[in-house]
Write a protein that holds these residues in place. Structure first.
Motif, PDB file in Angstrom:
ATOM      1  N   THR A 131       0.848  -1.189   0.000  1.00 36.95           N
ATOM      2  CA  THR A 131       0.000   0.000   0.000  1.00 36.95           C
ATOM      3  C   THR A 131       0.886   1.243   0.000  1.00 36.95           C
ATOM      4  OG1 THR A 131      -1.804  -1.087   1.194  1.00 36.95           O
ATOM      5  CG2 THR A 131      -1.726   1.314   1.306  1.00 36.95           C
TER       6      THR A 131
ATOM      7  N   VAL B 110       1.071   5.445   0.348  1.00 39.27           N
ATOM      8  CA  VAL B 110       0.480   6.743   0.679  1.00 39.27           C
ATOM      9  C   VAL B 110       1.355   7.782  -0.019  1.00 39.27           C
ATOM     10  CG1 VAL B 110      -0.113   8.391   2.480  1.00 39.27           C
ATOM     11  CG2 VAL B 110      -0.309   5.934   2.925  1.00 39.27           C
TER      12      VAL B 110
ATOM     13  N   LEU C 273      -5.653   4.428   8.038  1.00 39.74           N
ATOM     14  CA  LEU C 273      -4.641   3.363   8.147  1.00 39.74           C
ATOM     15  C   LEU C 273      -4.861   2.440   9.343  1.00 39.74           C
ATOM     16  CD1 LEU C 273      -1.413   5.427   7.317  1.00 39.74           C
ATOM     17  CD2 LEU C 273      -2.570   3.785   5.828  1.00 39.74           C
TER      18      LEU C 273
ATOM     19  N   CYS D 102      -5.304  -1.157   8.504  1.00 41.63           N
ATOM     20  CA  CYS D 102      -4.439  -1.507   7.372  1.00 41.63           C
ATOM     21  C   CYS D 102      -4.081  -2.998   7.416  1.00 41.63           C
ATOM     22  CB  CYS D 102      -3.166  -0.661   7.454  1.00 41.63           C
ATOM     23  SG  CYS D 102      -2.082  -0.844   6.053  1.00 41.63           S
TER      24      CYS D 102
ATOM     25  N   LEU E  74       3.645  -1.082   3.873  1.00 44.01           N
ATOM     26  CA  LEU E  74       3.104   0.267   3.742  1.00 44.01           C
ATOM     27  C   LEU E  74       4.265   1.199   3.457  1.00 44.01           C
ATOM     28  CD1 LEU E  74       0.732   2.329   4.081  1.00 44.01           C
ATOM     29  CD2 LEU E  74       1.401   2.483   6.501  1.00 44.01           C
TER      30      LEU E  74
ATOM     31  N   ILE F   1       2.210   7.793  12.160  1.00 47.38           N
ATOM     32  CA  ILE F   1       1.826   6.513  11.548  1.00 47.38           C
ATOM     33  C   ILE F   1       2.555   5.367  12.241  1.00 47.38           C
ATOM     34  CG2 ILE F   1       1.854   5.139   9.427  1.00 47.38           C
ATOM     35  CD1 ILE F   1       1.768   7.806   7.870  1.00 47.38           C
TER      36      ILE F   1
END
Length: 449
Positions: free
Chosen positions: A348, A350, A418, A421, A426, A441
């Protein structure tokens, strides 16, 4: 201008990564230093700890009288708007005002200057080069465009015989330098708001190459339209990497120079782009006369650069990586590195686009690069020095991404997005303020895996 003639130094935009390195330099050599920036950051916090006075309001009255005296050098970043009150105060009072690149050129002109140019890879390559010179015990100064994990700083002063600098193509800054040894890692189209076309950008790189001192050397990645000593991977270059293997996340390879083969060299930073960065730094460092075998061994102890494929969480079930990538070519390089080091994992991304102009110029390329990931979370565009452009939005970019697993998320909602997630890897990408979200995060997902 000579450094010894400078009485004090005032920085407008002192919190920039390159500006802060210069501030540290002048503070280190005993000059009074102060400055302005728009917002407090960990970088400005670090400068304040050194006793450097910084304020965050564009207000001439907040400038200490020390810096309103003759002999003050004013250094500003091109990102500062023309309407800036402090900058206009210094201009109207005939102060000596210079861009960061001009000052860097003055400081390094009498040293054995090693300049790293290229649209990608400058920071990592220059940080590796600084690490190699340190391991060889050479007296050097380094002005780095990122925080080296080996030095925990973007500035190193271990002497003045050698200097390591990033030769930044933005605003044609690198044409202020006169290097002894230089390299060009890449010449992809970028900064088209400055150059207008890739051809003009390439001409500027040619002008940079012509600034190398007589008898100096230029290293270029094989395939670039430039004459020089070549470096590459298994492609017949003068300096090249061959027989790559991966063991427990570490590259092991043979390093071929024009005169010898050094076997079983180790390098710990993922991605073929980082192998090329390491190779370029090695080839440049060889020019100092340091034994190649010693330099090759030092490649294996390079720790890395903050926000350059920086592992924040790494365990069997979950990996979180932070990277500065803000151009399609850089995003592709990060994707390649993750796929190579973490095969079979769901990835994933961002991504925070940086600049309206860059998003507009490379929208289709960004869309193709991002579509490779299994899931895409897109943030709003970080404007930096720019005003919005009509029709250029993250939603516009999102619509171009040919992947159904995509969504636009407000930065304030990112942690919530998130929380559940389920990805294997990530990765947070971007050159804006997304780096400020990374610790949050990391804290939120620390339990993962």
């Amino acid at each position: 201008m000579n450094v010894k003639d400078i009485h004090s130094v005032y920085f407008i935009g002192i919190g920039g990564i390159g500006m802060s390195a210069l501030a540290r330099y002048f503070n280190f050599i005993g000059k009074p230093v102060a400055g302005y920036d728009k917002t407090p950051t960990p970088i400005t916090d670090g400068l304040a700890e050194l006793g450097i006075s910084i304020h965050f309001e564009d207000n001439v009255d907040l400038i200490d009288d020390t810096f309103k005296q003759p002999g003050t050098l004013v250094v500003f970043t091109p990102a500062v708007p023309a309407s800036h009150q402090e900058l206009n105060y210094f201009r109207s009072n005939d102060f000596d005002i210079k861009k960061r690149s001009e000052v860097l050129g003055i400081i390094t002109k009498d040293s054995f200057c090693m300049a790293v140019a290229g649209t990608h890879g400058k920071t990592t390559t220059s940080c590796i080069l600084a690490h190699l010179l340190k391991e060889c015990g050479l007296p050097f100064t380094a002005f780095l465009g990122g925080v080296s994990e080996d030095f925990n700083s973007n500035f190193v002063l271990d002497g003045t015989d050698y200097s390591v600098v990033e030769a930044d193509e933005f605003d044609r800054s690198f044409l202020r330098l006169t290097p002894t040894v230089a390299c060009i890692t890449s010449m992809d189209a970028d900064h088209l708001d400055i150059y207008g076309s890739k051809k003009e950008l390439e001409i500027a790189f040619g002008d940079f190459a012509n600034r190398i001192k007589p008898g100096g050397k230029l290293f270029v990645r094989k395939g670039l339209p430039m004459e020089g000593i070549t470096f590459g991977i298994a492609d017949g270059s003068d300096y090249r990497i061959e027989n790559i293997n991966i063991e427990h996340g570490t590259y092991i390879f043979n390093l071929v120079t024009p005169s010898e083969v050094i076997a079983n060299v180790r390098f710990n930073k993922p991605g073929r782009h980082n192998l090329l960065n390491g190779l370029a730094a090695f080839a440049m460092a060889v020019q100092t006369g340091c034994p190649p075998h010693r330099l090759a061994e030092a490649l294996g102890t390079f720790k890395g650069v903050q926000r350059r494929f920086s592992y924040q969480i790494k365990n069997e079930n979950f990996v979180f990586i932070d990277d500065y990538a803000h151009h399609p070519t850089e995003i592709d390089a990060v994707y390649q590195a993750i796929r190579e080091m973490h095969p079979g994992k769901k990835i994933t991304v961002v991504f925070q686009p940086h600049l309206f102009s860059r998003t507009k110029d490379f929208a289709d390329d960004f869309a193709a690069s991002l579509a490779q990931f299994d899931e895409i979370i897109l943030l709003e565009i970080y404007p930096a020095r720019e005003e919005p452009m009509e029709g250029v939005t993250s939603q516009w970019l999102l619509d171009k991404i040919n992947n159904p697993n995509k969504k636009l998320v407000a930065k304030s909602d990112l942690l919530t997005a998130l929380t559940n997630c389920t990805t294997g890897v990530l990765v947070a990408l971007g050159a804006g303020d997304i780096g400020m979200e990374v610790p949050k995060i990391k804290k939120e997902l620390a339990y993962a895996g």
